[in-house]
Design a protein around this motif. Structure first.
Motif, PDB file in Angstrom:
ATOM      1  N   ARG A 124       0.837  -1.214   0.000  1.00 60.24           N
ATOM      2  CA  ARG A 124       0.000   0.000   0.000  1.00 60.24           C
ATOM      3  C   ARG A 124       0.864   1.253   0.000  1.00 60.24           C
ATOM      4  O   ARG A 124       0.567   2.226  -0.681  1.00 60.24           O
ATOM      5  CB  ARG A 124      -0.943   0.001   1.198  1.00 60.24           C
ATOM      6  CG  ARG A 124      -2.226  -0.756   0.970  1.00 60.24           C
ATOM      7  CD  ARG A 124      -3.267  -0.501   2.044  1.00 60.24           C
ATOM      8  NE  ARG A 124      -2.838  -0.850   3.396  1.00 60.24           N
ATOM      9  CZ  ARG A 124      -2.831  -2.082   3.890  1.00 60.24           C
ATOM     10  NH1 ARG A 124      -3.233  -3.096   3.161  1.00 60.24           N
ATOM     11  NH2 ARG A 124      -2.431  -2.306   5.122  1.00 60.24           N
ATOM     12  N   MET A 125       1.936   1.215   0.782  1.00 59.86           N
ATOM     13  CA  MET A 125       2.804   2.386   0.851  1.00 59.86           C
ATOM     14  C   MET A 125       3.573   2.599  -0.459  1.00 59.86           C
ATOM     15  O   MET A 125       3.810   3.740  -0.850  1.00 59.86           O
ATOM     16  CB  MET A 125       3.778   2.272   2.030  1.00 59.86           C
ATOM     17  CG  MET A 125       3.099   2.303   3.394  1.00 59.86           C
ATOM     18  SD  MET A 125       2.124   3.809   3.685  1.00 59.86           S
ATOM     19  CE  MET A 125       0.489   3.310   3.164  1.00 59.86           C
ATOM     20  N   TYR A 126       3.936   1.521  -1.147  1.00 63.84           N
ATOM     21  CA  TYR A 126       4.552   1.679  -2.469  1.00 63.84           C
ATOM     22  C   TYR A 126       3.582   2.422  -3.375  1.00 63.84           C
ATOM     23  O   TYR A 126       3.959   3.366  -4.074  1.00 63.84           O
ATOM     24  CB  TYR A 126       4.873   0.328  -3.126  1.00 63.84           C
ATOM     25  CG  TYR A 126       5.805  -0.590  -2.392  1.00 63.84           C
ATOM     26  CD1 TYR A 126       6.789  -0.126  -1.519  1.00 63.84           C
ATOM     27  CD2 TYR A 126       5.709  -1.962  -2.587  1.00 63.84           C
ATOM     28  CE1 TYR A 126       7.643  -1.014  -0.869  1.00 63.84           C
ATOM     29  CE2 TYR A 126       6.560  -2.852  -1.948  1.00 63.84           C
ATOM     30  CZ  TYR A 126       7.514  -2.372  -1.082  1.00 63.84           C
ATOM     31  OH  TYR A 126       8.355  -3.246  -0.448  1.00 63.84           O
ATOM     32  N   GLY A 127       2.326   1.990  -3.368  1.00 64.99           N
ATOM     33  CA  GLY A 127       1.317   2.641  -4.202  1.00 64.99           C
ATOM     34  C   GLY A 127       1.082   4.079  -3.810  1.00 64.99           C
ATOM     35  O   GLY A 127       0.938   4.961  -4.672  1.00 64.99           O
ATOM     36  N   PHE A 128       1.032   4.336  -2.505  1.00 64.34           N
ATOM     37  CA  PHE A 128       0.802   5.701  -2.009  1.00 64.34           C
ATOM     38  C   PHE A 128       1.884   6.650  -2.509  1.00 64.34           C
ATOM     39  O   PHE A 128       1.593   7.683  -3.111  1.00 64.34           O
ATOM     40  CB  PHE A 128       0.760   5.675  -0.471  1.00 64.34           C
ATOM     41  CG  PHE A 128       0.562   7.018   0.149  1.00 64.34           C
ATOM     42  CD1 PHE A 128      -0.693   7.581   0.222  1.00 64.34           C
ATOM     43  CD2 PHE A 128       1.644   7.730   0.670  1.00 64.34           C
ATOM     44  CE1 PHE A 128      -0.885   8.840   0.796  1.00 64.34           C
ATOM     45  CE2 PHE A 128       1.466   8.968   1.250  1.00 64.34           C
ATOM     46  CZ  PHE A 128       0.194   9.529   1.315  1.00 64.34           C
ATOM     47  N   TRP A 129       3.147   6.293  -2.269  1.00 61.64           N
ATOM     48  CA  TRP A 129       4.243   7.188  -2.646  1.00 61.64           C
ATOM     49  C   TRP A 129       4.457   7.211  -4.159  1.00 61.64           C
ATOM     50  O   TRP A 129       4.842   8.239  -4.719  1.00 61.64           O
ATOM     51  CB  TRP A 129       5.523   6.822  -1.889  1.00 61.64           C
ATOM     52  CG  TRP A 129       5.405   7.236  -0.459  1.00 61.64           C
ATOM     53  CD1 TRP A 129       5.196   6.439   0.623  1.00 61.64           C
ATOM     54  CD2 TRP A 129       5.415   8.583   0.042  1.00 61.64           C
ATOM     55  NE1 TRP A 129       5.082   7.198   1.761  1.00 61.64           N
ATOM     56  CE2 TRP A 129       5.214   8.515   1.437  1.00 61.64           C
ATOM     57  CE3 TRP A 129       5.568   9.835  -0.557  1.00 61.64           C
ATOM     58  CZ2 TRP A 129       5.174   9.657   2.247  1.00 61.64           C
ATOM     59  CZ3 TRP A 129       5.540  10.976   0.249  1.00 61.64           C
ATOM     60  CH2 TRP A 129       5.342  10.871   1.629  1.00 61.64           C
ATOM     61  N   GLN A 130       4.171   6.128  -4.838  1.00 59.74           N
ATOM     62  CA  GLN A 130       4.255   6.118  -6.295  1.00 59.74           C
ATOM     63  C   GLN A 130       3.215   7.083  -6.876  1.00 59.74           C
ATOM     64  O   GLN A 130       3.506   7.828  -7.815  1.00 59.74           O
ATOM     65  CB  GLN A 130       4.020   4.698  -6.815  1.00 59.74           C
ATOM     66  CG  GLN A 130       4.199   4.544  -8.303  1.00 59.74           C
ATOM     67  CD  GLN A 130       3.947   3.116  -8.763  1.00 59.74           C
ATOM     68  OE1 GLN A 130       3.312   2.318  -8.085  1.00 59.74           O
ATOM     69  NE2 GLN A 130       4.438   2.793  -9.931  1.00 59.74           N
ATOM     70  N   THR A 131       2.027   7.096  -6.305  1.00 63.15           N
ATOM     71  CA  THR A 131       0.978   8.005  -6.761  1.00 63.15           C
ATOM     72  C   THR A 131       1.385   9.457  -6.521  1.00 63.15           C
ATOM     73  O   THR A 131       1.255  10.300  -7.417  1.00 63.15           O
ATOM     74  CB  THR A 131      -0.351   7.681  -6.049  1.00 63.15           C
ATOM     75  OG1 THR A 131      -0.731   6.346  -6.383  1.00 63.15           O
ATOM     76  CG2 THR A 131      -1.452   8.642  -6.458  1.00 63.15           C
ATOM     77  N   LEU A 132       1.889   9.744  -5.330  1.00 65.88           N
ATOM     78  CA  LEU A 132       2.245  11.130  -4.995  1.00 65.88           C
ATOM     79  C   LEU A 132       3.459  11.637  -5.772  1.00 65.88           C
ATOM     80  O   LEU A 132       3.455  12.766  -6.253  1.00 65.88           O
ATOM     81  CB  LEU A 132       2.544  11.258  -3.498  1.00 65.88           C
ATOM     82  CG  LEU A 132       1.363  11.183  -2.551  1.00 65.88           C
ATOM     83  CD1 LEU A 132       1.846  11.321  -1.111  1.00 65.88           C
ATOM     84  CD2 LEU A 132       0.320  12.233  -2.862  1.00 65.88           C
ATOM     85  N   LEU A 133       4.477  10.824  -5.874  1.00 70.18           N
ATOM     86  CA  LEU A 133       5.749  11.305  -6.422  1.00 70.18           C
ATOM     87  C   LEU A 133       5.926  11.047  -7.914  1.00 70.18           C
ATOM     88  O   LEU A 133       6.581  11.834  -8.602  1.00 70.18           O
ATOM     89  CB  LEU A 133       6.918  10.669  -5.664  1.00 70.18           C
ATOM     90  CG  LEU A 133       6.974  10.983  -4.173  1.00 70.18           C
ATOM     91  CD1 LEU A 133       8.106  10.199  -3.526  1.00 70.18           C
ATOM     92  CD2 LEU A 133       7.140  12.479  -3.935  1.00 70.18           C
ATOM     93  N   LEU A 134       5.363   9.960  -8.391  1.00 68.07           N
ATOM     94  CA  LEU A 134       5.590   9.591  -9.791  1.00 68.07           C
ATOM     95  C   LEU A 134       4.342   9.772 -10.649  1.00 68.07           C
ATOM     96  O   LEU A 134       4.367   9.489 -11.842  1.00 68.07           O
ATOM     97  CB  LEU A 134       6.086   8.141  -9.878  1.00 68.07           C
ATOM     98  CG  LEU A 134       7.344   7.820  -9.064  1.00 68.07           C
ATOM     99  CD1 LEU A 134       7.705   6.352  -9.217  1.00 68.07           C
ATOM    100  CD2 LEU A 134       8.501   8.720  -9.465  1.00 68.07           C
ATOM    101  N   GLU A 135       3.266  10.218 -10.009  1.00 73.93           N
ATOM    102  CA  GLU A 135       2.000  10.469 -10.697  1.00 73.93           C
ATOM    103  C   GLU A 135       1.482   9.232 -11.423  1.00 73.93           C
ATOM    104  O   GLU A 135       0.922   9.312 -12.506  1.00 73.93           O
ATOM    105  CB  GLU A 135       2.132  11.673 -11.633  1.00 73.93           C
ATOM    106  CG  GLU A 135       2.502  12.938 -10.878  1.00 73.93           C
ATOM    107  CD  GLU A 135       2.719  14.137 -11.781  1.00 73.93           C
ATOM    108  OE1 GLU A 135       2.241  14.126 -12.924  1.00 73.93           O
ATOM    109  OE2 GLU A 135       3.382  15.080 -11.317  1.00 73.93           O
ATOM    110  N   VAL A 136       1.690   8.077 -10.791  1.00 79.34           N
ATOM    111  CA  VAL A 136       1.158   6.812 -11.280  1.00 79.34           C
ATOM    112  C   VAL A 136      -0.036   6.477 -10.380  1.00 79.34           C
ATOM    113  O   VAL A 136       0.134   6.383  -9.160  1.00 79.34           O
ATOM    114  CB  VAL A 136       2.224   5.695 -11.198  1.00 79.34           C
ATOM    115  CG1 VAL A 136       1.628   4.347 -11.553  1.00 79.34           C
ATOM    116  CG2 VAL A 136       3.403   6.031 -12.092  1.00 79.34           C
ATOM    117  N   PRO A 137      -1.220   6.300 -10.938  1.00 79.56           N
ATOM    118  CA  PRO A 137      -2.402   6.049 -10.095  1.00 79.56           C
ATOM    119  C   PRO A 137      -2.382   4.640  -9.498  1.00 79.56           C
ATOM    120  O   PRO A 137      -3.022   3.721  -9.995  1.00 79.56           O
ATOM    121  CB  PRO A 137      -3.571   6.249 -11.064  1.00 79.56           C
ATOM    122  CG  PRO A 137      -3.012   5.955 -12.407  1.00 79.56           C
ATOM    123  CD  PRO A 137      -1.557   6.371 -12.354  1.00 79.56           C
ATOM    124  N   ALA A 138      -1.642   4.488  -8.409  1.00 81.46           N
ATOM    125  CA  ALA A 138      -1.467   3.181  -7.783  1.00 81.46           C
ATOM    126  C   ALA A 138      -2.083   3.113  -6.386  1.00 81.46           C
ATOM    127  O   ALA A 138      -2.012   2.070  -5.739  1.00 81.46           O
ATOM    128  CB  ALA A 138       0.031   2.855  -7.708  1.00 81.46           C
TER     129      ALA A 138
END
Length: 132
Positions: free
Chosen positions: A49-63
Motif C-alpha cells: 500500500r505504501m509503495y502505491g501511495f508514494w508512487q501516486t504522490l511522487l511519480l504520478e502513477v495512479p497506484a
C-alpha cells in the motif's frame, strides 16, 4: 563502494525508500509498538500500500486510492510520534536520494504530518467523531 545519489525516479526507488523507512519504524522504540501493534504480521500488505501511495504522490502513477487519515484517527499518537516519524522519513530520503522528487517527498511528508496532527487535535477537542 559508494553509490551516487539520484532522485526518486521509479518504482524501485519508491520501494527502497519505503522499505528502509519502515525498517527504521519497526526498530524505533517509540513507534514500533504502535505500528507493530496495528499491522501485526501484515507488513507485506502494508508495504505494498505504501509503495502505491508514494508512487501516486511522487511519480504520478495512479497506484493508490483511499483516505489515510481514517486509519490513524483513533491511534494513541501525539506530537512526539509525528516528530519521530518525520525525522526518520527525512533521514531515509537523505540517505538515498537527492533532487526535486526527494525534496517533494520530504515536503509532502511534512504537510501530511501537520495535517494529521491538526485533525487529531481537532477530534480530541471536539465531540464530533471522524467519519469512518
Amino acid at each position: 563502494m559508494e553509490t551516487k545519489q539520484t532522485d526518486i525516479l521509479n518504482i524501485d526507488d519508491v520501494k527502497l525508500l519505503v522499505d528502509d523507512f519502515y525498517e527504521k519504524i519497526r526498530n524505533n522504540e517509540l513507534l514500533s509498538p504502535i505500528f507493530n501493534g496495528v499491522i501485526k504480521d501484515n507488513w507485506p500488505a502494508h508495504l505494498e500500500r505504501m509503495y502505491g501511495f508514494w508512487q501516486t504522490l511522487l511519480l504520478e502513477v495512479p497506484a493508490y486510492s483511499g483516505t489515510p487519515f481514517l486509519k490513524h484517527a483513533k491511534l494513541p499518537i501525539a506530537k512526539e510520534h509525528f516528530d519521530t516519524w518525520i525525522g526518520l522519513f527525512n533521514e531515509t530520503v537523505d540517505a538515498h536520494f537527492t533532487g526535486e522528487k526527494a525534496s517533494e517527498a520530504k515536503w509532502r511528508a511534512a504537510r501530511m504530518s501537520e495535517m494529521f496532527q491538526y485533525k487529531l487535535d481537532y477530534y480530541k477537542n471536539n465531540p464530533a467523531q471522524p467519519l469512518i
